[in-house]
Write an enzyme that holds these catalytic residues in place. Structure first.
Site, short mmCIF file in Angstrom:
data_model
loop_
_atom_site.label_atom_id
_atom_site.label_comp_id
_atom_site.label_asym_id
_atom_site.label_seq_id
_atom_site.Cartn_x
_atom_site.Cartn_y
_atom_site.Cartn_z
N ARG A 127 33.03 72.27 -3.35
CA ARG A 127 32.22 71.16 -3.86
C ARG A 127 30.91 71.64 -4.49
NH1 ARG A 127 29.56 66.05 -3.22
NH2 ARG A 127 28.28 66.71 -1.49
N ARG A 172 20.99 65.68 -2.18
CA ARG A 172 20.35 66.88 -2.74
C ARG A 172 19.74 66.63 -4.10
NH1 ARG A 172 25.21 67.14 -0.97
NH2 ARG A 172 25.72 68.25 0.96
N LYS A 214 16.55 79.12 5.12
CA LYS A 214 17.81 79.67 4.63
C LYS A 214 17.88 79.69 3.10
CE LYS A 214 22.38 80.21 4.10
NZ LYS A 214 22.51 79.65 2.76
#
Length: 272
Positions: A127, A172, A214
DNA sequence: CGCCAGGTATGAT
DNA sequence: ATCATACATGGC
């Protein structure tokens, strides 16, 4: 008319396995074609490359600019053989390296890496690739029928999360919009980050919404070539608990990112 | 259909 | 400080 030789060829090049390097989860735009070659757009160049035994052939790479790009992108100047030999003093790394030798860290465009890993959070690789593909097709520059560049943040200036809806990036989208805004305003500067000590660079990247430890670390490793960056995701967390409860070995110092990539790929393919 | 995905922001202890 | 939960979407 005789066809002139215009392919860049690497013969017996140490520690470069295309399949592993391109599909180990550090880059998201490579596709495998029917003839077994790999295809992607890197910066503004279309790259087609294949691996035939000990030979790696980059097609249509006569110009000097493309050769330089390939040299940089595939990190060809770095001696992975030597580095991995040192890292192999650690038993866990050696296990991963023996199984997956040939992985290199790709030096991607820093904005593309930042954006790609913002998209990667709580998401799966197929994805992620789809979202990035739609991003390039919707906002990138068209090179030919199928190929588009990764859209620059300058070209996206002023874009809103709503306007990014076609990407289907979910929550996002607002993070991408925030990154575009902060880079264009100069509140965060990639060219400045490039020159910063790593700790300061981390802090700068984390000013962008949706960028945590991260994503910042992935940007530094894959976008800025900072080999000392060490992204910790769910898999690396498991690795740390299972193999390095006392922390990383001293010999990893300066090459934590390379160690991470091998360990990550090895552990992820182990499942459970 | 439910579970999960290379996390992070947010709000509750 | 540390911990739980929501988050958009779709792959499997």
């Amino acid at each position: 008319m005789e066809k002139i030789q215009k392919n860049m060829v690497l013969k017996d090049f140490p520690c470069l396995n295309l399949e592993r390097t391109l599909f180990c989860g550090q880059a998201f735009r490579w596709i495998r074609k029917d003839d077994g070659s790999f295809h992607a757009v890197v910066k503004d160049k279309i790259i087609d490359v294949k691996q035939n035994g000990s030979e790696i052939v980059f097609e249509n790479t006569s110009d000097e600019e493309t050769k330089k790009l390939i040299e940089s992108y595939f990190d060809l100047k770095r001696d992975y053989k030597k580095i991995c030999n040192v890292l192999s003093a650690d038993k866990s790394f050696k296990t991963a390296f023996d199984e997956y030798e040939g992985i290199r860290i790709l030096k991607q465009d820093s904005w593309e890496a930042l954006c790609s890993f913002i998209i990667s959070q709580n998401n799966n690789i197929p994805r992620i690739s789809g979202i990035i593909d739609r991003f390039c097709k919707a906002f990138g520059e068209k090179l030919n029928g199928e190929d588009y560049t990764f859209p620059t943040y300058e070209s996206l200036k002023g874009i809103t999360a709503e306007e990014l809806a076609p990407l289907r990036a979910g929550f996002r989208a607002k993070y991408i919009a925030d990154a575009v805004e902060k880079l264009n305003s100069g509140e965060v500067s990639l060219s400045e980050i490039e020159k910063m000590p790593i700790e300061e660079a981390r802090t700068e990247l984390c000013k962008i919404k949706g960028v945590g430890a991260k994503v910042a670390e992935c940007t530094l490793l894959y976008g800025f070539g900072r080999m000392e960056a060490f992204p910790v995701d769910v898999w690396v967390k498991r690795i740390m608990a299972e193999m390095y409860p006392e922390g990383l070995p001293e010999i990893f110092k300066g090459n934590e990112g390379i160690a991470q990539q091998y360990l990550f790929h090895w552990r992820r393919n182990l499942k459970e």
